[in-house]
Design an enzyme around this catalytic site. Sequence first.
Site, PDB file in Angstrom:
ATOM      1  N   GLY A  94       0.824  -1.204   0.000  1.00 29.53           N
ATOM      2  CA  GLY A  94       0.000   0.000   0.000  1.00 29.53           C
ATOM      3  C   GLY A  94       0.852   1.245   0.000  1.00 29.53           C
ATOM      4  N   HIS A  97      -1.299   1.440   9.014  1.00 31.73           N
ATOM      5  CA  HIS A  97      -0.005   2.048   8.693  1.00 31.73           C
ATOM      6  C   HIS A  97      -0.185   3.183   7.688  1.00 31.73           C
ATOM      7  CE1 HIS A  97       4.459   1.639   7.916  1.00 31.73           C
ATOM      8  NE2 HIS A  97       4.093   2.158   6.753  1.00 31.73           N
ATOM      9  N   GLU A  98      -0.937   2.921   6.605  1.00 32.06           N
ATOM     10  CA  GLU A  98      -1.088   3.927   5.558  1.00 32.06           C
ATOM     11  C   GLU A  98      -1.926   5.126   6.013  1.00 32.06           C
ATOM     12  OE1 GLU A  98       0.872   3.750   3.281  1.00 32.06           O
ATOM     13  OE2 GLU A  98       1.391   1.629   3.248  1.00 32.06           O
ATOM     14  N   ASP A 132      11.879  10.435  12.896  1.00 32.23           N
ATOM     15  CA  ASP A 132      10.470  10.350  12.502  1.00 32.23           C
ATOM     16  C   ASP A 132       9.667  11.548  12.989  1.00 32.23           C
ATOM     17  OD1 ASP A 132      10.318   9.803  15.216  1.00 32.23           O
ATOM     18  OD2 ASP A 132       9.034   8.044  15.002  1.00 32.23           O
TER      19      ASP A 132
END
Length: 315
Positions: free
Chosen positions: A187, A226-227, A246
């Site tokens: 993805g 996650h996406e 991050d």
Amino acid sequence: MKRKILTLLFASLLLSCSNDENSSDEAINFSGARHRNCASHEILEKQMKANPDLARKMAEIEEITNLAIAENRIVNGVLEIPVVFNVLYRTTSENISLAQLQSQIDVLNNDFRGTNADYNPNNPYNSVRGAINVRFVLDNVVRKQTSRSSWGTNDDMKRTSTGGIAPSSPTTKLNYWVCTIGGGILGYAQFPGGSTATDGVVVDSRYTGTTGTVRAPFNKGRTATHEVGHWMNLRHIWGDATCGNDLVSDTPVHNGPNSGIPLVGHRSTCSGNPLEMYMNFMDYTDDAGMYMFSRGQVSRMAAVFSSTGPRRSFR
């Protein structure tokens, strides 16, 4: 505490924008992916290469995000996020059922609200586990049959001119394209700040939801978690660089992505050898090995919906 040096961050992103575009005719991996592969960072680099102004816009979003976190101007109560599934299918198995799509909605709600039953209470990072008051709601399903066997990562699935499905009300609805991407990609997502014409997430049908056609080890709906994390402005936990940043203060430095399910006590090779947060949704571990966001990540996600945030139209 990780330092947030925006100028250097975006300068480095611009300098690294050299990947060639993936072909839209990539072969399907019929055996299913064994390792997580998310193309969101690579897509962001391509978009910034095509549009130099995007780096400036994203730097502004970082400033707004940091200010919103500092002033605690985040979402009050529960924010409802309508989800439109755009299903592009060639075979019957790719035209996944409503039940499979609803199972993905259920996973998103549990994961983002911190009610997922598979959370490990013995997690060494339990003290910084976070949850955000959002509610994902299945708004609509748009289906379209196609002759294409794979779509690549050039956003063709998002355009009617290339046989895809245009997004529905992308400023107020999360568009989720279900299609075979190819090239081993599970993805990808568009970060805040990009064009509304391509805004949303894309996930392969075999890694959407928890029932029907899903394939292990990505059969618990965590690819979408996650996406959607990227869509809410989260970066990969290793910062897409060796011992990278991050932009979150309470996540440890990782030397790189993890795969499979790491052994308890797995430590980074970065300075100080910190215990890695390999159970974080923004790592690359198997679905069964990830089960939390951190509080810092939650604050960052909530900031995009603040009164000055890039997704404030969802309020």
